[in-house]
Design a protein around this motif. Sequence first.
Motif, short mmCIF file in Angstrom:
data_model
loop_
_atom_site.label_atom_id
_atom_site.label_comp_id
_atom_site.label_asym_id
_atom_site.label_seq_id
_atom_site.Cartn_x
_atom_site.Cartn_y
_atom_site.Cartn_z
N GLN A 125 0.81 -1.23 0.09
CA GLN A 125 0.11 -0.10 0.09
C GLN A 125 1.11 1.45 0.01
O GLN A 125 1.86 1.05 0.24
CB GLN A 125 -0.88 0.15 1.40
N PRO A 126 0.42 2.34 -0.27
CA PRO A 126 1.15 3.53 -0.19
C PRO A 126 1.64 3.68 1.09
O PRO A 126 0.87 3.62 2.22
CB PRO A 126 -0.06 4.79 -0.59
N ARG A 127 2.76 4.25 1.42
CA ARG A 127 3.46 4.07 2.63
C ARG A 127 2.86 5.49 3.49
O ARG A 127 3.19 5.41 4.64
CB ARG A 127 4.80 4.21 2.75
N HIS A 128 2.42 6.32 2.80
CA HIS A 128 1.97 7.50 3.54
C HIS A 128 0.48 7.72 3.54
O HIS A 128 0.03 9.10 3.70
CB HIS A 128 2.65 8.93 2.90
N GLY A 129 -0.40 6.59 3.44
CA GLY A 129 -1.55 6.83 3.67
C GLY A 129 -2.10 7.45 2.47
O GLY A 129 -1.75 7.36 1.18
N GLY A 130 -3.36 8.29 2.48
CA GLY A 130 -4.14 8.73 1.66
C GLY A 130 -5.37 8.02 1.13
O GLY A 130 -5.57 6.86 1.73
N ALA A 131 -6.00 8.52 0.13
CA ALA A 131 -7.24 7.76 -0.14
C ALA A 131 -6.94 6.58 -1.01
O ALA A 131 -7.90 5.55 -1.11
CB ALA A 131 -8.23 8.74 -0.97
N THR A 132 -5.99 6.61 -1.75
CA THR A 132 -5.78 5.15 -2.68
C THR A 132 -5.49 4.03 -1.75
O THR A 132 -4.68 4.16 -0.82
CB THR A 132 -4.39 5.56 -3.48
N VAL A 133 -6.03 2.97 -1.95
CA VAL A 133 -5.92 1.75 -1.70
C VAL A 133 -5.71 0.75 -2.80
O VAL A 133 -6.53 0.72 -3.66
CB VAL A 133 -6.95 1.17 -0.70
N ASP A 134 -4.65 -0.15 -2.76
CA ASP A 134 -4.43 -1.24 -3.98
C ASP A 134 -5.07 -2.29 -3.44
O ASP A 134 -4.89 -2.69 -2.23
CB ASP A 134 -2.84 -1.29 -4.06
N GLY B 208 11.43 9.33 0.90
CA GLY B 208 11.18 9.97 1.63
C GLY B 208 9.62 10.25 1.80
O GLY B 208 8.71 9.06 1.89
N GLU B 209 9.15 11.26 1.75
CA GLU B 209 7.66 11.58 1.93
C GLU B 209 7.14 11.37 0.44
O GLU B 209 5.82 11.57 0.37
CB GLU B 209 7.39 12.98 2.17
N TRP B 210 7.91 11.25 -0.63
CA TRP B 210 7.15 10.86 -1.84
C TRP B 210 6.81 9.28 -1.94
O TRP B 210 7.53 8.39 -1.48
CB TRP B 210 8.17 11.11 -3.07
N GLU B 211 5.58 9.18 -2.48
CA GLU B 211 5.31 7.88 -2.67
C GLU B 211 5.86 7.06 -3.75
O GLU B 211 6.19 7.63 -4.85
CB GLU B 211 3.84 7.66 -2.74
N LEU B 212 6.02 5.88 -3.70
CA LEU B 212 6.67 4.97 -4.67
C LEU B 212 5.47 4.76 -5.88
O LEU B 212 4.27 4.93 -5.45
CB LEU B 212 7.11 3.76 -4.62
N PRO B 213 5.68 4.90 -7.26
CA PRO B 213 4.80 4.58 -8.14
C PRO B 213 4.16 3.53 -7.76
O PRO B 213 4.36 2.30 -7.70
CB PRO B 213 5.57 4.48 -9.47
N ALA B 214 2.62 3.41 -8.28
CA ALA B 214 1.76 2.36 -8.15
C ALA B 214 2.17 1.24 -8.92
O ALA B 214 2.00 0.12 -8.56
CB ALA B 214 0.30 2.61 -8.62
N SER B 215 3.00 1.43 -9.92
CA SER B 215 3.37 0.25 -10.82
C SER B 215 4.69 -0.57 -10.12
O SER B 215 4.35 -1.79 -10.38
CB SER B 215 3.99 0.78 -12.32
N VAL B 216 5.22 0.09 -9.43
CA VAL B 216 6.10 -0.66 -8.53
C VAL B 216 5.26 -1.66 -7.42
O VAL B 216 5.60 -2.80 -7.29
CB VAL B 216 7.04 0.01 -7.93
N ARG B 217 4.35 -0.85 -6.68
CA ARG B 217 3.46 -1.76 -5.84
C ARG B 217 3.13 -2.97 -6.53
O ARG B 217 2.76 -4.23 -6.05
CB ARG B 217 2.66 -0.93 -5.20
#
Length: 450
Positions: A199-208, A266-275
């Motif tokens: 999942q995105p490491r810093h939360g947010g609305a996006t859920v894989d 850091g505070e940047w999320e890795l791309p969804a393609s990586v996850r």
Amino acid sequence: YAERSLTVDAGGVPVAVNVRAWQDDPAWGERVGALVERALPALAGITGIPYRGPQPLVLTESVAGSLDGLAARFDVAGARLEVAYSASDAVVVRELAHAWFNGELAAERWAVEGFAGLAAEWAAAAIGLEVIPGELSDELVAARYPLNDWAPPGPQRTIQDDYAEVAAVELVRQLARREGEVGLRAAWAALAERRSAYQPRHGGATVDGLSGPPDWRGLLDAIEAAGGAPADDLWREWVGRPDQASALATRATARAELDRVATVAGEWELPASVRAAMAAWRFDEAGGLLSGASAALDRRAELERRASAAGLTLPAALERSFEGDRGPGAAIAEGDAELGAVAAIEAAASARPIDPGPLEATGLAGAAPELDLAAARTAFALGDLAAAVEHAAAAQETWAAAPGVGRTRLTVAGLVLAAVGLLALLVGRRRRPGPPRGKRRWPMAHRVAR
């Protein structure tokens, strides 16, 4: 059969239950009905998941011979639980646990049986039942094999079935000790919600999300993500076949690189393609994406260093590109473009004379390169790189050309002054005063003759 209808609250879900006992065995119906009323709420509380099975849930008294020698058998699709008249309460609770663990949370047979077995032990203990866990006897240990090789149920129960059923519960029991009961329940909740372990490491609305119940690979990811402790050694010991060991090793390498790049980000999320690649165990693809992400982060580091030295505000475009769905190549291209704009601004600032001499001062008269440079900085901060480069080039050109322009201007000014002086001289000569008017002057000879 004599039927008894019940409604049982199981995690906030009212469950319709039909208990079908032989007419000459009402005690069985009373016993099983009372057990269901206690066991379903306990299972919902133990798992943290409301009842998810079809309704009504039907429990039918039977004989062991009709169940292929089993004490109970649960037809999950039809929500029909056949229970031998002699089956213990613990057996009934274990079969009821299959209303939660039935192939919807996990695809592997060993996971279904292992999760159901441990959840039933916890629920039975919660309602005061004595449960004797299965033990891996010497005979069962001699039949040991990877749980991933456990075949679907056949017409005859085998020693391999007996081993796998006990071993699956023992594996899940060890997972509960490793990850903690809270961690295991959190994994069950994630599986019930179809949440990917990445999942995105810093939360947010996006859920894989997951497209379906995971296999042995997704289960390992889910359990480690929820509990926080590594479990791949247990997968090597109990689950994987020898030919699957390399996948676990590759996974370990990919996850180490994922953690490294995420730390740098850091505070940047890795791309969804990586996850997505990591969740699907496409580690070659994930490695290429992480390499590109690392290259983009290298450009971010250089941009931060040079922007700080130049007093520039970095635009948000690189972060958006990095976290977007166009791949690391887009972020690398954005970083290169921003570095080009920074270089243009640096070049313009370097062209500005520190202590302008007469030539520079004359050449800069009436020009506004400082305004161009300020406009370049503003455009860069807003992400308008083309405008930033254009304004920076204008400022650089003005400062670079100032000496030549000043020299030309001074030369022209000198020529103009010389021309003005010459003109003044000529005009002065033409205006020299002559003899007074009205008095005629005669030549000397003429006067003498006269």
